[in-house]
Design a protein around this motif. Sequence first.
Motif, PDB file in Angstrom:
ATOM      1  N   LEU A 168       0.827  -1.211   0.000  1.00 17.59           N
ATOM      2  CA  LEU A 168       0.000   0.000   0.000  1.00 17.59           C
ATOM      3  C   LEU A 168       0.863   1.265   0.000  1.00 17.59           C
ATOM      4  N   TRP A 169       1.918   1.261   0.817  1.00 14.19           N
ATOM      5  CA  TRP A 169       2.788   2.438   0.851  1.00 14.19           C
ATOM      6  C   TRP A 169       3.541   2.602  -0.473  1.00 14.19           C
ATOM      7  N   ARG A 170       3.966   1.493  -1.036  1.00 11.83           N
ATOM      8  CA  ARG A 170       4.667   1.568  -2.311  1.00 11.83           C
ATOM      9  C   ARG A 170       3.759   2.117  -3.397  1.00 11.83           C
ATOM     10  N   ILE A 171       2.504   1.670  -3.434  1.00 12.77           N
ATOM     11  CA  ILE A 171       1.553   2.167  -4.436  1.00 12.77           C
ATOM     12  C   ILE A 171       1.246   3.642  -4.185  1.00 12.77           C
ATOM     13  N   LEU A 172       1.049   4.001  -2.914  1.00 14.40           N
ATOM     14  CA  LEU A 172       0.724   5.391  -2.584  1.00 14.40           C
ATOM     15  C   LEU A 172       1.856   6.330  -3.013  1.00 14.40           C
ATOM     16  N   ILE A 173       3.090   5.929  -2.761  1.00 13.26           N
ATOM     17  CA  ILE A 173       4.237   6.762  -3.135  1.00 13.26           C
ATOM     18  C   ILE A 173       4.413   6.817  -4.649  1.00 13.26           C
ATOM     19  N   SER A 174       4.027   5.732  -5.329  1.00 11.33           N
ATOM     20  CA  SER A 174       4.212   5.676  -6.790  1.00 11.33           C
ATOM     21  C   SER A 174       3.116   6.406  -7.556  1.00 11.33           C
ATOM     22  N   LEU A 175       2.010   6.718  -6.892  1.00  9.76           N
ATOM     23  CA  LEU A 175       0.858   7.282  -7.605  1.00  9.76           C
ATOM     24  C   LEU A 175       1.163   8.509  -8.457  1.00  9.76           C
ATOM     25  N   PRO A 176       1.939   9.488  -7.939  1.00 11.65           N
ATOM     26  CA  PRO A 176       2.160  10.689  -8.777  1.00 11.65           C
ATOM     27  C   PRO A 176       3.068  10.445  -9.980  1.00 11.65           C
ATOM     28  N   LEU A 177       3.872   9.386  -9.944  1.00  9.97           N
ATOM     29  CA  LEU A 177       4.914   9.213 -10.958  1.00  9.97           C
ATOM     30  C   LEU A 177       4.375   9.029 -12.374  1.00  9.97           C
ATOM     31  N   PRO A 178       3.330   8.209 -12.597  1.00  8.02           N
ATOM     32  CA  PRO A 178       2.816   8.096 -13.966  1.00  8.02           C
ATOM     33  C   PRO A 178       2.331   9.426 -14.534  1.00  8.02           C
ATOM     34  N   VAL A 179       1.679  10.238 -13.704  1.00 11.03           N
ATOM     35  CA  VAL A 179       1.187  11.533 -14.178  1.00 11.03           C
ATOM     36  C   VAL A 179       2.350  12.451 -14.523  1.00 11.03           C
ATOM     37  N   LEU A 180       3.378  12.465 -13.651  1.00  8.59           N
ATOM     38  CA  LEU A 180       4.544  13.297 -13.929  1.00  8.59           C
ATOM     39  C   LEU A 180       5.269  12.834 -15.194  1.00  8.59           C
ATOM     40  N   ALA A 181       5.414  11.511 -15.341  1.00  8.81           N
ATOM     41  CA  ALA A 181       6.077  10.977 -16.536  1.00  8.81           C
ATOM     42  C   ALA A 181       5.274  11.310 -17.792  1.00  8.81           C
ATOM     43  N   GLY A 182       3.965  11.194 -17.698  1.00  6.80           N
ATOM     44  CA  GLY A 182       3.125  11.518 -18.844  1.00  6.80           C
ATOM     45  C   GLY A 182       3.211  12.992 -19.218  1.00  6.80           C
ATOM     46  N   ALA A 183       3.188  13.860 -18.213  1.00  7.72           N
ATOM     47  CA  ALA A 183       3.285  15.302 -18.482  1.00  7.72           C
ATOM     48  C   ALA A 183       4.637  15.641 -19.107  1.00  7.72           C
ATOM     49  N   LEU A 184       5.704  15.038 -18.585  1.00  6.84           N
ATOM     50  CA  LEU A 184       7.035  15.268 -19.158  1.00  6.84           C
ATOM     51  C   LEU A 184       7.112  14.729 -20.583  1.00  6.84           C
ATOM     52  N   GLY A 185       6.557  13.541 -20.796  1.00  8.30           N
ATOM     53  CA  GLY A 185       6.558  12.968 -22.143  1.00  8.30           C
ATOM     54  C   GLY A 185       5.805  13.830 -23.125  1.00  8.30           C
ATOM     55  N   ARG A 186       4.670  14.368 -22.707  1.00  5.02           N
ATOM     56  CA  ARG A 186       3.882  15.249 -23.582  1.00  5.02           C
ATOM     57  C   ARG A 186       4.651  16.538 -23.878  1.00  5.02           C
ATOM     58  N   PHE A 187       5.293  17.092 -22.853  1.00  7.40           N
ATOM     59  CA  PHE A 187       6.077  18.326 -23.016  1.00  7.40           C
ATOM     60  C   PHE A 187       7.214  18.113 -24.014  1.00  7.40           C
ATOM     61  N   VAL A 188       7.951  17.009 -23.843  1.00 10.52           N
ATOM     62  CA  VAL A 188       9.101  16.729 -24.713  1.00 10.52           C
ATOM     63  C   VAL A 188       8.646  16.407 -26.123  1.00 10.52           C
ATOM     64  N   TYR A 189       7.597  15.597 -26.257  1.00  5.10           N
ATOM     65  CA  TYR A 189       7.156  15.154 -27.582  1.00  5.10           C
ATOM     66  C   TYR A 189       6.705  16.337 -28.442  1.00  5.10           C
ATOM     67  N   VAL A 190       5.956  17.231 -27.835  1.00 10.99           N
ATOM     68  CA  VAL A 190       5.453  18.379 -28.592  1.00 10.99           C
ATOM     69  C   VAL A 190       6.593  19.231 -29.113  1.00 10.99           C
ATOM     70  N   ARG A 191       7.672  19.327 -28.327  1.00 10.64           N
ATOM     71  CA  ARG A 191       8.787  20.179 -28.735  1.00 10.64           C
ATOM     72  C   ARG A 191       9.780  19.456 -29.651  1.00 10.64           C
ATOM     73  N   MET A 192       9.841  18.151 -29.554  1.00 13.12           N
ATOM     74  CA  MET A 192      10.749  17.416 -30.441  1.00 13.12           C
ATOM     75  C   MET A 192      10.148  17.194 -31.820  1.00 13.12           C
ATOM     76  N   TYR A 193       8.820  17.111 -31.876  1.00 10.36           N
ATOM     77  CA  TYR A 193       8.147  16.858 -33.145  1.00 10.36           C
ATOM     78  C   TYR A 193       7.125  17.960 -33.426  1.00 10.36           C
ATOM     79  N   PRO A 194       7.595  19.191 -33.600  1.00 11.17           N
ATOM     80  CA  PRO A 194       6.643  20.283 -33.843  1.00 11.17           C
ATOM     81  C   PRO A 194       5.998  20.125 -35.211  1.00 11.17           C
ATOM     82  N   LYS A 195       4.751  20.505 -35.295  1.00  8.12           N
ATOM     83  CA  LYS A 195       4.021  20.475 -36.552  1.00  8.12           C
ATOM     84  C   LYS A 195       2.948  21.557 -36.486  1.00  8.12           C
TER      85      LYS A 195
END
Length: 203
Positions: A168-195
Amino acid sequence: MSEPSPKDPAPADDVDAEPRPGRVRKPVGWSTIIIAVLVAVSAGLVWRRDGTDGVLDILTHDLSLFSGILPRVLAGCLLGALISEILPHEKVSRSLGPKSGLMGLLIGTAFGAILPGGPFTAYPVASALLAVGADFGATIAMVVSWTLIGYGRAVAWEIPIMGTDFTLWRILISLPLPVLAGALGRFVYVRMYPKPAAKDDEL
């Protein structure tokens, strides 16, 4: 106003109005070449130490392993292809597309957390979501969530071995990470592949 070219992939929001672009996969890429070189070098080292019998033993064992895995690989690929056909593209684009914002990342995280199965299921499904309108960030959130939070492994392996409190503690601590990774991925992707449509894809 000029007519859109069928050679130009349509923006995720217009997937219903345009022909879906096919994904071109190279039969032999750099990763395949690198793996082949590593296999050849490793086989040479085993042959030098154990001779031909040593190499044949490993080859026989791995062919048996491959025959056992192959049905699951095929099932996963079929699952991804079928999902990409039946999912409503417009709804996927609206829920997980470039304009989905934080809600898209949260949906991707939730979907990854409840997605059952192993890599043979998760990656074909992620590929199918990309094909039907999900954006880079939401798909990253889904894959990271499946990797870190996936309930299947937690119930089957982690809780019995590590205990409920740890899980439970491991899941609770991990919860924000997918959202942060997704936001970073979206930020990087938009700037690496502008259209031209990229300005609509930003958060």
